[in-house]
Design an enzyme around this catalytic site. Structure first.
Site, PDB file in Angstrom:
ATOM      1  N   ASP A   1      -6.913  -5.864   4.556  1.00 41.62           N
ATOM      2  CA  ASP A   1      -5.944  -4.944   4.555  1.00 41.62           C
ATOM      3  C   ASP A   1      -6.450  -4.715   5.981  1.00 41.62           C
ATOM      4  O   ASP A   1      -6.851  -4.113   6.734  1.00 41.62           O
ATOM      5  CB  ASP A   1      -6.946  -3.740   3.378  1.00 41.62           C
ATOM      6  CG  ASP A   1      -6.832  -3.133   3.072  1.00 41.62           C
ATOM      7  OD1 ASP A   1      -4.930  -2.051   3.728  1.00 41.62           O
ATOM      8  OD2 ASP A   1      -7.329  -1.636   2.678  1.00 41.62           O
TER       9      ASP A   1
ATOM     10  N   HIS B   1      -8.501   0.943  -4.073  1.00 45.55           N
ATOM     11  CA  HIS B   1      -9.191   1.366  -3.378  1.00 45.55           C
ATOM     12  C   HIS B   1      -9.842   2.706  -2.414  1.00 45.55           C
ATOM     13  O   HIS B   1      -9.315   3.402  -2.081  1.00 45.55           O
ATOM     14  CB  HIS B   1      -8.623   0.260  -1.618  1.00 45.55           C
ATOM     15  CG  HIS B   1      -9.253   0.879  -0.283  1.00 45.55           C
ATOM     16  ND1 HIS B   1      -8.714   0.125   1.277  1.00 45.55           N
ATOM     17  CD2 HIS B   1     -10.914   1.118   0.075  1.00 45.55           C
ATOM     18  CE1 HIS B   1      -9.894   0.072   1.511  1.00 45.55           C
ATOM     19  NE2 HIS B   1     -10.284   0.415   1.503  1.00 45.55           N
TER      20      HIS B   1
ATOM     21  N   SER C   1       0.842  -1.256  -0.029  1.00 47.12           N
ATOM     22  CA  SER C   1      -0.388  -0.069  -0.262  1.00 47.12           C
ATOM     23  C   SER C   1       1.067   1.269   0.077  1.00 47.12           C
ATOM     24  O   SER C   1       2.103   1.466   1.105  1.00 47.12           O
ATOM     25  CB  SER C   1      -0.584  -0.280   1.382  1.00 47.12           C
ATOM     26  OG  SER C   1      -1.544   1.314   1.149  1.00 47.12           O
TER      27      SER C   1
ATOM     28  N   MET D   1     -11.864   5.252  -0.885  1.00 49.76           N
ATOM     29  CA  MET D   1     -12.842   5.039   0.299  1.00 49.76           C
ATOM     30  C   MET D   1     -13.130   6.956   0.339  1.00 49.76           C
ATOM     31  O   MET D   1     -12.591   7.308   1.317  1.00 49.76           O
ATOM     32  CB  MET D   1     -11.887   5.305   1.872  1.00 49.76           C
ATOM     33  CG  MET D   1     -11.367   3.571   2.060  1.00 49.76           C
ATOM     34  SD  MET D   1      -9.342   3.871   3.294  1.00 49.76           S
ATOM     35  CE  MET D   1      -8.398   3.704   1.387  1.00 49.76           C
TER      36      MET D   1
ATOM     37  N   ASP E   1      -4.992   3.587  -1.551  1.00 51.92           N
ATOM     38  CA  ASP E   1      -5.757   4.836  -0.721  1.00 51.92           C
ATOM     39  C   ASP E   1      -6.339   5.654  -1.443  1.00 51.92           C
ATOM     40  O   ASP E   1      -5.795   6.569  -0.963  1.00 51.92           O
ATOM     41  CB  ASP E   1      -5.226   4.157   0.267  1.00 51.92           C
ATOM     42  CG  ASP E   1      -5.256   2.856   0.685  1.00 51.92           C
ATOM     43  OD1 ASP E   1      -6.024   2.103   0.426  1.00 51.92           O
ATOM     44  OD2 ASP E   1      -4.303   1.698   0.801  1.00 51.92           O
TER      45      ASP E   1
ATOM     46  N   MET F   1      -8.787   8.645  -0.170  1.00 49.60           N
ATOM     47  CA  MET F   1      -9.460   8.835   0.573  1.00 49.60           C
ATOM     48  C   MET F   1      -9.909   9.710   0.745  1.00 49.60           C
ATOM     49  O   MET F   1      -9.654  11.480   0.154  1.00 49.60           O
ATOM     50  CB  MET F   1      -8.224   8.930   2.436  1.00 49.60           C
ATOM     51  CG  MET F   1      -7.910   7.286   2.041  1.00 49.60           C
ATOM     52  SD  MET F   1      -7.183   7.467   3.996  1.00 49.60           S
ATOM     53  CE  MET F   1      -5.951   6.149   3.618  1.00 49.60           C
TER      54      MET F   1
ATOM     55  N   MET G   1     -11.002  -5.013   5.582  1.00 47.30           N
ATOM     56  CA  MET G   1     -10.536  -4.559   6.290  1.00 47.30           C
ATOM     57  C   MET G   1      -9.974  -5.201   7.936  1.00 47.30           C
ATOM     58  O   MET G   1     -11.474  -5.461   8.236  1.00 47.30           O
ATOM     59  CB  MET G   1     -10.881  -3.250   6.484  1.00 47.30           C
ATOM     60  CG  MET G   1     -11.979  -2.451   5.333  1.00 47.30           C
ATOM     61  SD  MET G   1      -9.777  -2.186   4.577  1.00 47.30           S
ATOM     62  CE  MET G   1      -9.028  -1.561   5.457  1.00 47.30           C
TER      63      MET G   1
ATOM     64  N   HIS H   1      -1.430  -1.360  -4.331  1.00 44.52           N
ATOM     65  CA  HIS H   1      -2.099  -1.058  -4.030  1.00 44.52           C
ATOM     66  C   HIS H   1      -2.559   0.569  -3.557  1.00 44.52           C
ATOM     67  O   HIS H   1      -1.450   1.404  -2.392  1.00 44.52           O
ATOM     68  CB  HIS H   1      -2.313  -1.602  -2.669  1.00 44.52           C
ATOM     69  CG  HIS H   1      -3.577  -1.120  -1.365  1.00 44.52           C
ATOM     70  ND1 HIS H   1      -5.138  -2.228  -1.637  1.00 44.52           N
ATOM     71  CD2 HIS H   1      -4.085  -0.194  -0.316  1.00 44.52           C
ATOM     72  CE1 HIS H   1      -5.906  -1.644  -1.066  1.00 44.52           C
ATOM     73  NE2 HIS H   1      -5.933  -0.826  -0.547  1.00 44.52           N
TER      74      HIS H   1
HETATM   75  C1  DX5 Z   1      -5.893   2.125   5.956  1.00 45.90           C
HETATM   76  C2  DX5 Z   1      -5.915   1.444   4.685  1.00 45.90           C
HETATM   77  C3  DX5 Z   1      -5.123   0.421   4.529  1.00 45.90           C
HETATM   78  C4  DX5 Z   1      -3.174   0.527   5.021  1.00 45.90           C
HETATM   79  C5  DX5 Z   1      -2.245  -0.054   5.368  1.00 45.90           C
HETATM   80  O1  DX5 Z   1      -7.450   2.466   5.331  1.00 45.90           O
HETATM   81  O2  DX5 Z   1      -7.114   0.747   3.428  1.00 45.90           O
HETATM   82  O3  DX5 Z   1      -4.767  -0.077   2.759  1.00 45.90           O
HETATM   83  O4  DX5 Z   1      -2.342   1.448   4.007  1.00 45.90           O
HETATM   84  O5  DX5 Z   1      -1.553   0.208   6.283  1.00 45.90           O
HETATM   85  P1  DX5 Z   1      -0.177  -0.987   7.060  1.00 45.90           P
HETATM   86  O6  DX5 Z   1      -0.593  -1.894   6.593  1.00 45.90           O
HETATM   87  O7  DX5 Z   1      -0.160   0.225   7.753  1.00 45.90           O
HETATM   88  O8  DX5 Z   1      -1.447  -0.772   8.096  1.00 45.90           O
HETATM   89 ZN    ZN Z   2      -6.356  -0.167   1.882  1.00 47.00          ZN
END
Ligand code: DX5
Ligand code: ZN
Length: 233
Positions: free
Chosen positions: A180, A71, A13, A73, A40, A42, A142, A38
């Site tokens: 994740d 992903h 990620s 969010m 993210d 947000m 998650m 990956h």
């Molecule tokens: C959190 C993300 C994850 C995050 C995981 O909202 O969806 O992808 O990057 O990070 P680690 O591996 O540090 O928990």
């Molecule tokens: Zn993620």
């Protein structure tokens, strides 16, 4: 799906990477043995943090050959699906809570020629996806609350992963089961034992001095070493 073979998939990620050098970081984890990248996204509304949008996905695209696993969010997600597809996303995953019509969102992602994913928050029941399995290429569990990297792994999700493994196998469909949040070489053992076939890891990879060693450590995780047991019935 590209990258899916008999071994499990490792998707670093980029959330935990150096944001001033995202292109180099993407290329570095590819060289280090990653299978997917990956990303993210947000919005500061669906989750309490803001990252990046389609422009950054587009800017990253030439820096790696890896499938871009996006992903979302964000809420609503539907108005932005085409932009992420055009930016070069290969997989687009949405949360059921992000909009009123999950079925329509998945149809739209598939309609854009991309793999469609559904993400289950820690409190979201597996029932959320029962009636959309035919439109789902990826189910993401998650194991932290979404919004931040570096959080502690929520072990109560292991039984959910096991239930989903059985559900996917019973369906006979080729659906990737991702996990994740809080993945390390140690928690990898547990989630693999529960039936996951794709592990997303941010801090455990980008927080390490040597990305190849960090990926190899996760790759070496064996479900046989787990204490986690789930009933097959
Ligand atoms: C959190 C993300 C994850 C995050 C995981 O909202 O969806 O992808 O990057 O990070 P680690 O591996 O540090 O928990
Ligand atoms: Zn993620």
């Amino acid at each position: 799906m590209p990258g899916v073979t008999n071994r499990f998939v490792i998707a670093p990620s980029l959330l935990a990477a150096d944001f001033s050098r995202l292109g180099e970081e993407a290329a570095a984890v590819e060289r280090a043995g990653a299978d997917w990248l990956h990303l993210d996204v947000m919005d500061g509304h669906f989750v309490p943090n803001i990252t990046f949008g389609p422009l950054v996905v587009k800017a990253l695209r030439p820096h790696t050959q890896l499938p871009l696993d996006v992903h979302l969010m964000i809420s609503p997600a539907d108005p932005y699906l085409a932009a992420f597809a055009e930016a070069g996303a290969d997989h687009i995953s949405v949360h059921p809570e992000a909009g009123p019509h999950l079925h329509r969102s998945l149809q739209a992602i598939r309609g854009l020629g991309k793999k469609a994913g559904v993400v289950l928050n820690p409190a979201t029941p597996v029932e959320a996806i029962v009636h959309v399995l035919d439109l789902t290429d990826i189910i993401m569990v998650m194991t932290v609350n979404p919004g931040f990297g570096g959080q502690a792994f929520i072990a109560s999700q292991l039984s959910k992963i096991a239930t989903l493994r059985q559900m996917i196998d019973a369906s006979g469909r080729r659906i990737v089961l991702q996990v994740d949040g809080g993945i390390t070489a140690k928690t990898a053992v547990q989630v693999l034992a529960a039936g996951a076939d794709c592990l997303i890891a941010g801090t455990a990879i980008f927080g390490a001095k040597n990305y190849a060693d960090a990926i190899a450590d996760i790759r070496a995780a064996s479900p046989a070493a787990s204490n986690f047991a789930f009933s097959a019935g």
